[in-house]
Design an enzyme around this catalytic site. Structure first.
Site, PDB file in Angstrom:
ATOM      1  N   GLU A 165      13.031  -4.716  -0.279  1.00 55.46           N
ATOM      2  CA  GLU A 165      12.466  -5.021   1.056  1.00 55.46           C
ATOM      3  C   GLU A 165      12.697  -6.459   1.490  1.00 55.46           C
ATOM      4  O   GLU A 165      11.775  -7.146   1.907  1.00 55.46           O
ATOM      5  CB  GLU A 165      10.974  -4.677   1.068  1.00 55.46           C
ATOM      6  CG  GLU A 165      10.701  -3.227   0.727  1.00 55.46           C
ATOM      7  CD  GLU A 165       9.214  -2.878   0.631  1.00 55.46           C
ATOM      8  OE1 GLU A 165       8.377  -3.753   0.894  1.00 55.46           O
ATOM      9  OE2 GLU A 165       8.915  -1.732   0.267  1.00 55.46           O
ATOM     10  N   HIS A 244       9.960   6.975   3.532  1.00 56.36           N
ATOM     11  CA  HIS A 244       8.554   7.279   3.831  1.00 56.36           C
ATOM     12  C   HIS A 244       8.500   7.757   5.284  1.00 56.36           C
ATOM     13  O   HIS A 244       8.728   6.966   6.201  1.00 56.36           O
ATOM     14  CB  HIS A 244       7.682   6.028   3.669  1.00 56.36           C
ATOM     15  CG  HIS A 244       7.617   5.515   2.267  1.00 56.36           C
ATOM     16  ND1 HIS A 244       6.989   6.217   1.254  1.00 56.36           N
ATOM     17  CD2 HIS A 244       8.082   4.383   1.706  1.00 56.36           C
ATOM     18  CE1 HIS A 244       7.080   5.519   0.123  1.00 56.36           C
ATOM     19  NE2 HIS A 244       7.737   4.406   0.369  1.00 56.36           N
ATOM     20  N   ASP A 275       8.317  10.562   0.756  1.00 57.10           N
ATOM     21  CA  ASP A 275       7.114  11.315   1.114  1.00 57.10           C
ATOM     22  C   ASP A 275       7.155  11.573   2.608  1.00 57.10           C
ATOM     23  O   ASP A 275       7.725  10.790   3.365  1.00 57.10           O
ATOM     24  CB  ASP A 275       5.801  10.649   0.650  1.00 57.10           C
ATOM     25  CG  ASP A 275       5.661   9.198   1.029  1.00 57.10           C
ATOM     26  OD1 ASP A 275       6.334   8.739   1.966  1.00 57.10           O
ATOM     27  OD2 ASP A 275       4.847   8.503   0.385  1.00 57.10           O
TER      28      ASP A 275
HETATM   29  O1  G3I Z   1      -5.454  -1.114  -9.906  1.00 63.44           O
HETATM   30  C1  G3I Z   1      -6.299  -1.737  -8.949  1.00 63.44           C
HETATM   31  C2  G3I Z   1      -7.750  -1.398  -9.212  1.00 63.44           C
HETATM   32  O2  G3I Z   1      -8.116  -1.917 -10.454  1.00 63.44           O
HETATM   33  C3  G3I Z   1      -8.596  -1.965  -8.091  1.00 63.44           C
HETATM   34  O3  G3I Z   1      -9.911  -1.533  -8.267  1.00 63.44           O
HETATM   35  C4  G3I Z   1      -8.110  -1.475  -6.749  1.00 63.44           C
HETATM   36  C5  G3I Z   1      -8.882  -2.082  -5.594  1.00 63.44           C
HETATM   37  O4  G3I Z   1      -8.143  -2.094  -4.402  1.00 63.44           O
HETATM   38  O5  G3I Z   1      -6.733  -1.825  -6.590  1.00 63.44           O
HETATM   39  C6  G3I Z   1      -5.902  -1.251  -7.582  1.00 63.44           C
HETATM   40  O6  G3I Z   1      -4.584  -1.656  -7.330  1.00 63.44           O
HETATM   41  C7  G3I Z   1      -3.937  -1.028  -6.248  1.00 63.44           C
HETATM   42  C8  G3I Z   1      -2.648  -0.419  -6.770  1.00 63.44           C
HETATM   43  O7  G3I Z   1      -1.906   0.115  -5.719  1.00 63.44           O
HETATM   44  C9  G3I Z   1      -2.893   0.668  -7.797  1.00 63.44           C
HETATM   45  O8  G3I Z   1      -3.582   1.722  -7.215  1.00 63.44           O
HETATM   46  C10 G3I Z   1      -3.638  -2.062  -5.186  1.00 63.44           C
HETATM   47  O9  G3I Z   1      -4.835  -2.511  -4.614  1.00 63.44           O
HETATM   48  C11 G3I Z   1      -2.748  -1.467  -4.132  1.00 63.44           C
HETATM   49  O10 G3I Z   1      -2.334  -2.492  -3.249  1.00 63.44           O
HETATM   50  C12 G3I Z   1      -1.528  -0.847  -4.768  1.00 63.44           C
HETATM   51  O11 G3I Z   1      -0.784  -0.221  -3.736  1.00 63.44           O
HETATM   52  C13 G3I Z   1       0.553   0.036  -4.068  1.00 63.44           C
HETATM   53  C14 G3I Z   1       1.457  -0.610  -3.041  1.00 63.44           C
HETATM   54  O12 G3I Z   1       2.804  -0.272  -3.327  1.00 63.44           O
HETATM   55  C15 G3I Z   1       1.314  -2.109  -3.042  1.00 63.44           C
HETATM   56  O13 G3I Z   1       2.214  -2.707  -2.194  1.00 63.44           O
HETATM   57  C16 G3I Z   1       0.753   1.537  -4.070  1.00 63.44           C
HETATM   58  O14 G3I Z   1       0.023   2.116  -5.147  1.00 63.44           O
HETATM   59  C17 G3I Z   1       2.241   1.866  -4.216  1.00 63.44           C
HETATM   60  O15 G3I Z   1       2.422   3.231  -4.001  1.00 63.44           O
HETATM   61  C18 G3I Z   1       3.032   1.097  -3.193  1.00 63.44           C
HETATM   62  O16 G3I Z   1       4.385   1.356  -3.398  1.00 63.44           O
HETATM   63  C19 G3I Z   1       5.284   0.761  -2.477  1.00 63.44           C
HETATM   64  C20 G3I Z   1       6.570   0.489  -3.211  1.00 63.44           C
HETATM   65  O17 G3I Z   1       6.317  -0.287  -4.358  1.00 63.44           O
HETATM   66  C21 G3I Z   1       7.590  -0.197  -2.319  1.00 63.44           C
HETATM   67  N1  G3I Z   1       7.795   0.545  -1.103  1.00 63.44           N
HETATM   68  C22 G3I Z   1       6.608   0.920  -0.376  1.00 63.44           C
HETATM   69  C23 G3I Z   1       5.630   1.657  -1.279  1.00 63.44           C
HETATM   70  C24 G3I Z   1       4.430   2.139  -0.503  1.00 63.44           C
HETATM   71  O18 G3I Z   1       3.666   1.083  -0.009  1.00 63.44           O
END
Ligand code: G3I
Length: 454
Positions: A165, A244, A275
Site C-alpha cells: 500500500e 476488497h 472479500d
Molecule cells: O489483538 C488486539 C486485541 O488485543 C485488542 O484488544 C483489540 C482492540 O482493538 O485489537 C486487537 O488488534 C486488532 C487486530 O486487527 C487483531 O484483531 C487491531 O486493533 C486491528 O487494527 C487489526 O486490524 C487489522 C487491520 O489489517 C489493521 O490495519 C485486521 O485484522 C486485518 O484484517 C487488516 O488487514 C489488512 C491487510 O493487512 C492489508 N490490506 C487491508 C486489510 C484490511 O484492512
C-alpha cells in the site's frame, strides 16, 4: 424377394451396429477430459488448475475446532492476517518475536499448505519507534527488519508482500505519505525489494495494494513502477491485488484485463485479500467472476480470501466471506468451487434432494416481439445447477438469451436453457434468465417444462 432380402438384413444390421459404435466412440472422444472424481474442496479444485487457494488466518482462532477443520479441509495456502506485521514481530527495535506467526507457519507447513508472507514494509501497524527515526537510521532499520524476518522464514514462504500500500488513493497516482516515503523518497521500494531478494532468493517478491483491481490512476502508477522495475532489473516477481469489494467498490468490469496487463509485464499476479460484501446469488456471482478472471490469466497463480467465517472478517457486518458464522458453506462457496471446476454437488453424490420450479412472465412487450423472463426457484435443498425447457410455437423465434446458456432440439422449437454463473441457489431462493423473441404473427406464449436441478 425373400431369398434376396435375407442376406441383406444381417448386413444392414452389422453396418448399423458399426455405425452406432463409431458414433458412440466419436461422441466419447468429444467429451471433455475430466478427472474421475471432481475435486470437492477449494484447495484441491484450485490445485487441479495449477493454482493455490488460501485464507488469511489468525493464530488466536486456530484452537477453535471448526475453524481449524475448515482451514485444514478447504485451503492449501495461508496468510497470517496480522502476525507477521512489523508491530507483531519487531515491536521493540531489534527484538524479534515470532511466536504467533510461527504457530501459523508450523500449522500450515505441517499439513502441506503453502504460506504467503504479509507484510514487510507498510505504513500501518508500524511501531512508533520506526516513525521516529531519521533517514539514515530508518533505512538501516528497514533493511534489518526485512533481512531478519525473511531469514527466519527462509525456504518456508512462497511469496512475500515486500511492500504494501505505498500508493495514494484517488486520481493522482502519487505515492502515499509514510515514514519510508517521506524520509527515504521513491527509492525505498526498490531498496526493500533488493534487500528482500538477498535475504531469501527463492521467495517470490510481491508488491501488494488495494483499489488497483481495475484500470485506474492508482493501478496505472503501480503498473508504471513494475514496468520500470522489470526494465531496470529490480527484483520483483509478483503483484498482489487485494480485491476488497463492496457496493461502493464493486468488482471492476476490467478486472481480468487489468490482471492480464500486469501479467504481460512478466510478473505473477495473485489475488491476495479477496472479500466481497453481500449475500446470496449476487455475492456468489461476484465471487465466481473473480475466480474465472484469475483462471483466464495464465500467470494468476493463486487466490487468498481474507478470512474463513464471516464472524472473523475485518468487515464482519458485510458478511463478505465464503463461510457463515457457523461454518456453513455459503452460495459464494459453491460458486467459487464451481468456477474452479470442482464438484458442484452440494447434496452429495447425485444430490437426490435437488429440485427446482420455473415460472414465466413477459417482461417487455412491443407487439412484434417481447422479452420473456423465467424465474428459477430452488426446492428444499441447495442446488448448484439447473436447466429448463422452453417450448416456442413456430414461427416465433428466439433471437437472444441472457443469464443462461441455450441449446435447441432438432425441431428448433424447444430451447433448453442451463445455468451459467447463476446455478448456485440456496433452498427457496431464486434467479432469473431472460430471452427476446420475435412473434412473426403468432401470439402463443412460451411453455415451460422440465426444470431439473443438481
Ligand atoms: O489483538 C488486539 C486485541 O488485543 C485488542 O484488544 C483489540 C482492540 O482493538 O485489537 C486487537 O488488534 C486488532 C487486530 O486487527 C487483531 O484483531 C487491531 O486493533 C486491528 O487494527 C487489526 O486490524 C487489522 C487491520 O489489517 C489493521 O490495519 C485486521 O485484522 C486485518 O484484517 C487488516 O488487514 C489488512 C491487510 O493487512 C492489508 N490490506 C487491508 C486489510 C484490511 O484492512
Amino acid at each position: 424377394m425373400i431369398s434376396r432380402s435375407l442376406p441383406v438384413r444381417p448386413l444392414r444390421a452389422a453396418l448399423s451396429a458399426a455405425a452406432t459404435a463409431l458414433l458412440t466412440l466419436t461422441a466419447l472422444a468429444a467429451l471433455p477430459q475430466t478427472p474421475a472424481h471432481a475435486a470437492d474442496t477449494l484447495g484441491a479444485a484450485a490445485a487441479e488448475k495449477g493454482r493455490y487457494f488460501g485464507a488469511a488466518v489468525a493464530a488466536s482462532h486456530l484452537g477453535e475446532a471448526q475453524y481449524a477443520a475448515t482451514l485444514n479441509t478447504e485451503f492449501n495456502s495461508v496468510t497470517p492476517e496480522n502476525e507477521m506485521k512489523w508491530d507483531a514481530v519487531e515491536r521493540t527495535r531489534d527484538s524479534f518475536t515470532f511466536g504467533a506467526a510461527d504457530q501459523i507457519v508450523n500449522h500450515a507447513l505441517g499439513r502441506g499448505m503453502k504460506v504467503r508472507g504479509h507484510t514487510l514494509v507498510w505504513h500501518s501497524q508500524l511501531p512508533g519507534w520506526v516513525a521516529g527515526l531519521g533517514a539514515t537510521e530508518l533505512r538501516s532499520a528497514m533493511n534489518h527488519h526485512i533481512t531478519q524476518v525473511m531469514t527466519h522464514y527462509k525456504g518456508k514462504i512462497h511469496s512475500w508482500d515486500v511492500v504494501n500500500e505505498a500508493f495514494q488513493d484517488g486520481g493522482s497516482g502519487a505515492r502515499r505519505s509514510s515514514p519510508f516515503q517521506d524520509k527515504l523518497g521513491d527509492g525505498f521500494i526498490e531498496e526493500a525489494f533488493r534487500t528482500a531478494r538477498a535475504a531469501d532468493p527463492d521467495a517470490k517478491l510481491c508488491y501488494n495494494d488495494y483499489n488497483t483491481d481495475g484500470v485506474n490512476a492508482k493501478s496505472n502508477a503501480v503498473y508504471a513502477m513494475v514496468r520500470d522495475f522489470k526494465a531496470r532489473g529490480v527484483p520483483i516477481d509478483c503483484v498482489g491485488f487485494q480485491s476488497h469489494f463492496n457496493s461502493a467498490s464493486p468488482v471492476p468490469s476490467d478486472y481480468r484485463a487489468n490482471l492480464q496487463r500486469f501479467a504481460d509485464l512478466g510478473v505473477e499476479v495473485q489475488i491476495t485479500e479477496l472479500d466481497i460484501e453481500g449475500s446470496g446469488t449476487a455475492q456468489a456471482t461476484n465471487y465466481g467472476n473473480v475466480v474465472r478472471a484469475c483462471l483466464a490469466v495464465t500467470r494468476c497463480t493463486g487466490i487468498t480470501v481474507w478470512g474463513i467465517p464471516d464472524k472473523y472478517s475485518w468487515r464482519a457486518s458485510g458478511t463478505p466471506l465464503l463461510f457463515d458464522d457457523n461454518y456453513n458453506k455459503k452460495p459464494a462457496y459453491h460458486a467459487v468451487l464451481s468456477a474452479l471446476g470442482g464438484s458442484t454437488d452440494p447434496g452429495g453424490p447425485g444430490n437426490p434432494g435437488a429440485t427446482c420450479t420455473a415460472t414465466y412472465t413477459t417482461a417487455e412487450d412491443w407487439g412484434s416481439g417481447y422479452n420473456g423472463k423465467v424465474t428459477i426457484t430452488a426446492g428444499s435443498s441447495p442446488i448448484s445447477a439447473w436447466s429448463v425447457n422452453v417450448t416456442m410455437t413456430p414461427p416465433q423465434k428466439v433471437v437472444a438469451v441472457w443469464n443462461g446458456a441455450a441449446g435447441w432440439d432438432t425441431s428448433g422449437n424447444v430451447m433448453t436453457v442451463r445455468s451459467t454463473h447463476n446455478g448456485t441457489l440456496q433452498p427457496g431462493t431464486s434467479t432469473t434468465f431472460g430471452f427476446t423473441a420475435q412473434r412473426n404473427g403468432t401470439s402463443t406464449p412460451p411453455q415451460l417444462s422440465a426444470c431439473t436441478a443438481s
